[in-house]
Write a protein that holds these residues in place. Structure first.
Motif, PDB file in Angstrom:
ATOM      1  N   PRO A 379       0.822  -1.216   0.000  1.00 58.89           N
ATOM      2  CA  PRO A 379       0.000   0.000   0.000  1.00 58.89           C
ATOM      3  C   PRO A 379       0.851   1.258   0.000  1.00 58.89           C
ATOM      4  CG  PRO A 379      -0.784  -1.535   1.660  1.00 58.89           C
ATOM      5  CD  PRO A 379       0.511  -2.062   1.166  1.00 58.89           C
ATOM      6  N   LYS A 380       1.716   1.414  -1.035  1.00 58.24           N
ATOM      7  CA  LYS A 380       2.540   2.610  -1.151  1.00 58.24           C
ATOM      8  C   LYS A 380       2.402   3.241  -2.521  1.00 58.24           C
ATOM      9  CE  LYS A 380       6.013   1.253   2.217  1.00 58.24           C
ATOM     10  NZ  LYS A 380       7.439   1.048   2.494  1.00 58.24           N
ATOM     11  N   ILE A 381       1.360   2.822  -3.255  1.00 54.71           N
ATOM     12  CA  ILE A 381       1.137   3.386  -4.583  1.00 54.71           C
ATOM     13  C   ILE A 381       0.674   4.827  -4.420  1.00 54.71           C
ATOM     14  CG2 ILE A 381      -0.206   3.146  -6.695  1.00 54.71           C
ATOM     15  CD1 ILE A 381      -0.345   0.188  -6.177  1.00 54.71           C
ATOM     16  N   HIS A 382       1.219   5.686  -5.277  1.00 53.93           N
ATOM     17  CA  HIS A 382       0.921   7.113  -5.151  1.00 53.93           C
ATOM     18  C   HIS A 382      -0.017   7.582  -6.253  1.00 53.93           C
ATOM     19  CE1 HIS A 382       3.937   7.350  -2.065  1.00 53.93           C
ATOM     20  NE2 HIS A 382       4.787   6.729  -2.882  1.00 53.93           N
ATOM     21  N   CYS A 383      -0.928   6.743  -6.680  1.00 57.94           N
ATOM     22  CA  CYS A 383      -1.945   7.061  -7.672  1.00 57.94           C
ATOM     23  C   CYS A 383      -1.352   7.384  -9.037  1.00 57.94           C
ATOM     24  CB  CYS A 383      -2.870   8.176  -7.197  1.00 57.94           C
ATOM     25  SG  CYS A 383      -2.094   9.764  -7.139  1.00 57.94           S
ATOM     26  N   PHE A 384      -2.250   7.682  -9.994  1.00 52.01           N
ATOM     27  CA  PHE A 384      -1.825   7.877 -11.377  1.00 52.01           C
ATOM     28  C   PHE A 384      -0.813   9.000 -11.520  1.00 52.01           C
ATOM     29  CE2 PHE A 384      -5.925   5.987 -13.202  1.00 52.01           C
ATOM     30  CZ  PHE A 384      -5.329   4.749 -13.218  1.00 52.01           C
ATOM     31  N   PRO A 394      10.998   5.692  -3.014  1.00 49.79           N
ATOM     32  CA  PRO A 394      10.995   5.285  -1.596  1.00 49.79           C
ATOM     33  C   PRO A 394      12.380   4.816  -1.179  1.00 49.79           C
ATOM     34  CG  PRO A 394       9.154   4.297  -2.798  1.00 49.79           C
ATOM     35  CD  PRO A 394      10.046   4.922  -3.818  1.00 49.79           C
ATOM     36  N   GLU A 395      12.633   4.916   0.131  1.00 47.86           N
ATOM     37  CA  GLU A 395      13.954   4.546   0.641  1.00 47.86           C
ATOM     38  C   GLU A 395      14.219   3.061   0.471  1.00 47.86           C
ATOM     39  OE1 GLU A 395      16.604   5.151   4.714  1.00 47.86           O
ATOM     40  OE2 GLU A 395      14.419   5.311   4.754  1.00 47.86           O
ATOM     41  N   ASP A 396      13.164   2.230   0.590  1.00 46.22           N
ATOM     42  CA  ASP A 396      13.349   0.787   0.470  1.00 46.22           C
ATOM     43  C   ASP A 396      13.179   0.291  -0.960  1.00 46.22           C
ATOM     44  OD1 ASP A 396      10.696   1.268   0.199  1.00 46.22           O
ATOM     45  OD2 ASP A 396      10.014  -0.287   1.592  1.00 46.22           O
ATOM     46  N   LEU A 400      10.099  -0.575  -7.120  1.00 46.66           N
ATOM     47  CA  LEU A 400      10.733  -1.366  -8.168  1.00 46.66           C
ATOM     48  C   LEU A 400      10.227  -2.803  -8.129  1.00 46.66           C
ATOM     49  CD1 LEU A 400      14.437  -0.165  -7.815  1.00 46.66           C
ATOM     50  CD2 LEU A 400      12.730   0.625  -9.456  1.00 46.66           C
ATOM     51  N   PRO A 401      10.350  -3.519  -9.240  1.00 45.91           N
ATOM     52  CA  PRO A 401      10.042  -4.952  -9.238  1.00 45.91           C
ATOM     53  C   PRO A 401      10.975  -5.686  -8.284  1.00 45.91           C
ATOM     54  CG  PRO A 401      10.176  -4.126 -11.477  1.00 45.91           C
ATOM     55  CD  PRO A 401      10.668  -3.035 -10.591  1.00 45.91           C
ATOM     56  N   PRO A 402      10.576  -6.883  -7.851  1.00 45.25           N
ATOM     57  CA  PRO A 402      11.360  -7.586  -6.805  1.00 45.25           C
ATOM     58  C   PRO A 402      12.825  -7.769  -7.155  1.00 45.25           C
ATOM     59  CG  PRO A 402       9.247  -8.668  -7.128  1.00 45.25           C
ATOM     60  CD  PRO A 402       9.332  -7.606  -8.176  1.00 45.25           C
ATOM     61  N   GLU A 403      13.121  -8.237  -8.362  1.00 48.50           N
ATOM     62  CA  GLU A 403      14.509  -8.508  -8.718  1.00 48.50           C
ATOM     63  C   GLU A 403      15.328  -7.226  -8.763  1.00 48.50           C
ATOM     64  OE1 GLU A 403      17.867 -10.695  -9.588  1.00 48.50           O
ATOM     65  OE2 GLU A 403      15.883 -11.368  -8.937  1.00 48.50           O
ATOM     66  N   GLN A 404      14.756  -6.160  -9.351  1.00 55.18           N
ATOM     67  CA  GLN A 404      15.469  -4.886  -9.418  1.00 55.18           C
ATOM     68  C   GLN A 404      15.609  -4.287  -8.026  1.00 55.18           C
ATOM     69  OE1 GLN A 404      16.868  -3.854 -12.181  1.00 55.18           O
ATOM     70  NE2 GLN A 404      16.094  -5.729 -13.119  1.00 55.18           N
ATOM     71  N   ARG A 405      14.572  -4.495  -7.197  1.00 53.65           N
ATOM     72  CA  ARG A 405      14.646  -4.004  -5.826  1.00 53.65           C
ATOM     73  C   ARG A 405      15.768  -4.712  -5.077  1.00 53.65           C
ATOM     74  NH1 ARG A 405      10.212  -4.834  -0.992  1.00 53.65           N
ATOM     75  NH2 ARG A 405      11.171  -3.402   0.506  1.00 53.65           N
ATOM     76  N   ARG A 406      15.890  -6.031  -5.281  1.00 51.85           N
ATOM     77  CA  ARG A 406      16.957  -6.774  -4.627  1.00 51.85           C
ATOM     78  C   ARG A 406      18.330  -6.243  -5.035  1.00 51.85           C
ATOM     79  NH1 ARG A 406      20.595 -10.230  -5.655  1.00 51.85           N
ATOM     80  NH2 ARG A 406      20.020 -10.338  -7.855  1.00 51.85           N
ATOM     81  N   LYS A 407      18.499  -5.971  -6.336  1.00 45.28           N
ATOM     82  CA  LYS A 407      19.787  -5.451  -6.814  1.00 45.28           C
ATOM     83  C   LYS A 407      20.093  -4.095  -6.207  1.00 45.28           C
ATOM     84  CE  LYS A 407      20.817  -5.669 -11.089  1.00 45.28           C
ATOM     85  NZ  LYS A 407      20.736  -5.521 -12.561  1.00 45.28           N
ATOM     86  N   LYS A 408      19.086  -3.218  -6.142  1.00 44.38           N
ATOM     87  CA  LYS A 408      19.307  -1.892  -5.570  1.00 44.38           C
ATOM     88  C   LYS A 408      19.650  -1.994  -4.087  1.00 44.38           C
ATOM     89  CE  LYS A 408      18.602   1.055  -8.956  1.00 44.38           C
ATOM     90  NZ  LYS A 408      19.603   2.065  -9.365  1.00 44.38           N
ATOM     91  N   LEU A 409      18.918  -2.850  -3.376  1.00 43.51           N
ATOM     92  CA  LEU A 409      19.208  -3.006  -1.950  1.00 43.51           C
ATOM     93  C   LEU A 409      20.591  -3.597  -1.727  1.00 43.51           C
ATOM     94  CD1 LEU A 409      15.742  -4.350  -0.710  1.00 43.51           C
ATOM     95  CD2 LEU A 409      16.738  -2.108  -0.222  1.00 43.51           C
TER      96      LEU A 409
END
Length: 616
Positions: A379-384, A394-396, A400-409
């Motif tokens: 629940p962090k979608i910021h609408c259209f 976002p800081e976390d 991003l999609p899961p795989e890209q989020r994992r790479k960034k983290l």
């Protein structure tokens, strides 16, 4: 073969020829100088070309150069930079080994030529002076002889005349004797000068002139040899850099051979892999039995709870793939251009300014990423509005999609670990310095380092806490990726129970396709309106009706998302007027529609068409 014997009478021609030789030498010097300027200019242009195509630091372009083909291109640019350096070497060597050397030699040659011809002119003047003396003594001898002959005739005449006194006869005889003596003296003088002139003339033509002309000949031959040596140097300067240029070219070939298409393909996977699973099959919905509608795990939930079929990402609704159809209204909503339209070309002819200045491209995420984020995020979608305009990250990296989020983290954790290591090294250095101060108080006060040591320790603690936070997020993501199917299915619905509050909060910022914003009265109506709009958007098979036609006044290249390319003179359908943002929505056929600058088209509205404005 000697100029002194063969060209003894060609003094003036030799003078002209030697001057021509010096002119040729200076001409060659000028040629080499212009060649060096060309080499410098070429090297400068090569360096500028290499610099122009180098990726800018700390830019997106620099990130793209991780592929082997791009790395090979960078190597080619570096080799071309070295290649340019070799042309600078050619210019420098030619300037130092040819131009400077020949310029000094030309000055020496001019001085030597001047000295030789000065000696030749001096010899000419001497022989001419001797010739004048000879002519003068000859004329004097001739004149004295004539005078003596006349005096003799006068004496004979006076001696034969009986009426002349003896004194007059004696006077005439004495005068005749004087004239004869003068003639004899002139004869002797003339003979002496003639012998002297013959000697000088022999010396002039057989000694002085041959020697002078021989020096001039040797000078000219040295000039010819020198220009030949300079030409060899000219070629050798080029030849010296050929091996290095060959190495540059070999480097380019080596860089080309280092391209690995498989590695690049793997990098593309790492760069764009989302980690999502493909959508599942759509379950059959049996309307013949009064039963509760089932929803597949990966479908897009209908928040209104009506009997309308659920939409699933990648699936078909009424026979179409809604996320990828150009005429879909949601597509236009997400991709329509909201930057100022480009001004029309300055001239009427599109050939002068074919496209005019294009509107600046906005940095947008790929559309598939937005839908994936819309379907699976917390629940962090910021609408259209925030989706389309790329709100704050976002800081976390939950956007991003899961795989890209994992790479960034993972990247963030690595960066924090490096910072921690750096701070720990600094703490160790301060500790060692403190120990030195304790053992040698005269070198410094150990207490002065306590504040710095405490500050570094505090920084380390902060970094560790930050690292733990990102490691926790990373562990959460890595824990989801291997066995996330059930969780992904639970989150695949767009408007399920956990996402409803978020939609309620952000619906006020919903942006309409024409660029305006819709303000709703209550949270309840916001959810209803948004859900209704989504169902209408995805279930409406009918395209927007045409409200008129338009004619393209200029050629426009639609390079941004949501725009369409038109050609000057082309006639198209108008499906949405300019709402004040400078863009008009048009259609070419059922599958091609988009926005063009209003100033690029001439609109003819149908007054009877629905949605057309009436102008009074």
């Amino acid at each position: 073969m000697s100029w002194g014997t063969e060209l003894w009478d060609q003094f003036d021609n030799l003078e002209k020829h030697t001057q021509w030789g010096i002119d040729i030498l200076e001409k060659y010097i000028k040629f080499v100088k212009e060649r060096t300027e060309i080499e410098l200019s070429y090297a400068k242009q090569l360096r500028n070309l290499s610099k122009k195509y180098q990726p800018k630091k700390n830019s997106k372009e620099e990130e793209e150069y991780k592929y082997t083909s791009c790395k090979a291109f960078i190597s080619t640019l570096n080799e071309m930079n070295d290649y340019a350096g070799q042309h600078e070497v050619i210019s420098e060597n030619m300037a130092s080994q040819i131009i400077v050397d020949l310029a000094r030699y030309v000055q020496e040659l001019k001085q030597e030529r001047k000295s030789n011809f000065h000696d030749g002119r001096k010899a000419q003047q001497h022989i001419e002076t001797c010739w004048k003396q000879l002519e003068s003594s000859k004329r004097r001898f001739e004149r004295d002889c004539k005078e003596a002959d006349r005096a003799q005739q006068y004496f004979e005449k006076m001696d034969a005349d009986i009426n002349v006194t003896k004194a007059d006869v004696e006077k005439a005889r004495q005068q005749a004797q004087i004239r004869h003596q003068m003639a004899e003296d002139s004869k002797a003088d003339y003979s002496s000068i003639l012998q002297k002139f013959n000697h000088e003339q022999h010396e002039y033509y057989h000694t002085h002139i041959p020697n002078i002309f021989q020096k001039i000949q040797e000078m000219e031959e040295r000039r010819i040899v020198r220009i030949g040596d300079s030409m060899k140097t000219y070629a050798e300067v080029d030849r010296q850099v050929i091996p290095i240029i060959g190495k540059c070219l070999d480097g380019i070939v080596k860089a080309a051979e280092s391209i690995d298409q498989k590695n690049d393909s793997q990098l593309v996977i790492e760069a764009y892999k989302s980690g999502f699973e493909p959508p599942g099959d759509i379950e059959f919905e049996d309307y013949t039995q009064p039963m509760k509608r089932t929803v597949s795990d990966n479908s897009l939930s209908n928040s209104r709870g009506e009997g309308k079929p659920d939409l699933k990402f990648g699936g078909k609704s009424k026979g179409k793939l809604w996320p990828f159809i150009k005429k879909n209204k949601l597509m236009s909503l997400l991709t329509s251009p909201h930057q100022p339209p480009p001004p029309p070309p300055a001239s009427a002819s599109p050939s002068a300014v074919p496209n005019g200045p294009q509107s600046p491209k906005q940095q947008k995420e790929p559309l598939s990423h937005r839908f994936n984020e819309f379907m699976t995020s917390k629940p962090k979608i910021h609408c259209f509005r925030s989706l389309k305009r790329g709100g704050a990250t976002p800081e976390d990296f939950s956007n991003l999609p899961p795989e890209q989020r994992r790479k960034k983290l993972q990247q963030k954790v690595d960066e924090l670990n490096k910072e921690i290591q750096k701070e720990m090294d600094q703490r160790d250095a301060i500790t060692k310095m403190k120990d030195v101060y304790l053992k040698n108080p005269q070198m410094g006060d150990p207490a002065s380092l306590d504040h710095k040591l405490a500050e570094v320790s505090q920084n380390i603690e902060k970094l560790r806490l930050e690292t733990q936070k990102f490691e926790a997020w990373l562990a959460e993501v890595e824990g989801r990726l291997p066995a996330r199917s059930e969780q992904m299915r639970r989150q695949s619905g767009l408007y399920d129970s956990q996402n409803t509050p978020t939609v309620n909060n952000c619906a006020q910022d919903r942006e309409s396709p024409d660029g305006s914003y819709t303000e709703e009265q209550s949270q309840e109506s916001e959810v209803k309106v948004l859900a209704t709009d989504f169902d209408d958007e995805f279930d409406d098979e009918e395209p927007l009706p045409a409200i008129g036609t338009c004619k393209a006044l200029y050629t426009f290249e639609g390079q941004n998302e949501g725009t369409i390319s038109v050609v000057e003179g082309e006639t198209l359908y108008v499906i949405e007027e300019d709402k004040g943002d400078g863009w008009t929505r048009i259609r070419r056929n059922e599958d091609e529609e988009g926005y063009v600058p209003t100033s690029y088209v001439e609109v003819y509205l149908d007054k009877n068409a629905k949605g057309a404005k009436t102008y009074i």
